[in-house]
Design a protein around this motif. Sequence first.
Motif, mmCIF file in Angstrom:
data_model
loop_
_atom_site.group_PDB
_atom_site.id
_atom_site.type_symbol
_atom_site.label_atom_id
_atom_site.label_comp_id
_atom_site.label_asym_id
_atom_site.label_seq_id
_atom_site.Cartn_x
_atom_site.Cartn_y
_atom_site.Cartn_z
ATOM 1 N N GLU A 143 0.681 -1.373 0.095
ATOM 2 C CA GLU A 143 -0.303 0.169 -0.200
ATOM 3 C C GLU A 143 0.672 1.378 0.077
ATOM 4 N N LYS A 148 -0.119 -2.576 -4.158
ATOM 5 C CA LYS A 148 -1.394 -3.270 -4.904
ATOM 6 C C LYS A 148 -2.877 -2.007 -4.338
ATOM 7 N N LYS A 149 -2.657 -1.016 -3.436
ATOM 8 C CA LYS A 149 -3.355 -0.844 -3.504
ATOM 9 C C LYS A 149 -2.589 0.860 -2.809
ATOM 10 N N LYS A 169 -3.635 5.048 -1.773
ATOM 11 C CA LYS A 169 -5.027 6.152 -1.009
ATOM 12 C C LYS A 169 -3.909 6.803 -1.592
ATOM 13 N N ILE A 226 -8.727 5.694 -3.974
ATOM 14 C CA ILE A 226 -8.542 4.253 -3.907
ATOM 15 C C ILE A 226 -7.851 3.770 -4.543
ATOM 16 N N LYS A 232 -6.429 1.769 -6.940
ATOM 17 C CA LYS A 232 -6.090 -0.970 -7.328
ATOM 18 C C LYS A 232 -4.691 -0.950 -8.628
ATOM 19 N N LYS A 233 -5.089 -2.177 -8.798
ATOM 20 C CA LYS A 233 -4.034 -2.984 -9.743
ATOM 21 C C LYS A 233 -4.413 -2.025 -10.929
#
Length: 164
Positions: free
Chosen positions: A28, A137-138, A140, A153, A155-156
């Motif tokens: 993250e 992977k994530k 913010k 958020i 993501k991939k």
Amino acid sequence: MISLLLVSFLSMAHADEQKAQKAHVHGEANISIAFDGKKGRMEFHAPSEALFGFEHEARSAKDRAKKDQAMTKLEEKMSEMVVLAPELKCEIKKEISEVIQSKDHGDVDAEFNITCEQPVVGTTVRLQFAKVFPGIKKAKVDVIAGDVQKSVIVKKGGESLELK
């Protein structure tokens, strides 16, 4: 000159990041972006494992090479991870980047200055961190531009964020 609002936003985001870093989550990242007209500032924070595959201090030649390659990639590819509208003719330049090591944990902190020929308000920014660093992977992301404040958020597959 960067406005007081911009500085306040980044200070609050930095305080939140410091709390988060004490208990960081592998894979993250946290990114704060603030714009004041045509100028902006970005702060990037992630566990070093997400960028170069390990968190321990880079002691071997192989580990030092991995770390150096990842830090260079972070600087050179940021405009591929944070894609601003081409018509704005923005330039993202690294101000500082470092690996903060504490015991068996490492975190990457970087700050970037953004300069555009036009204000970003009213445009769309594309965010795609895993494209460059699959270990993220994530992410913010918090953005402030003029009166616009948004969080997402990522993501991939990436995300687009309208600054409207």
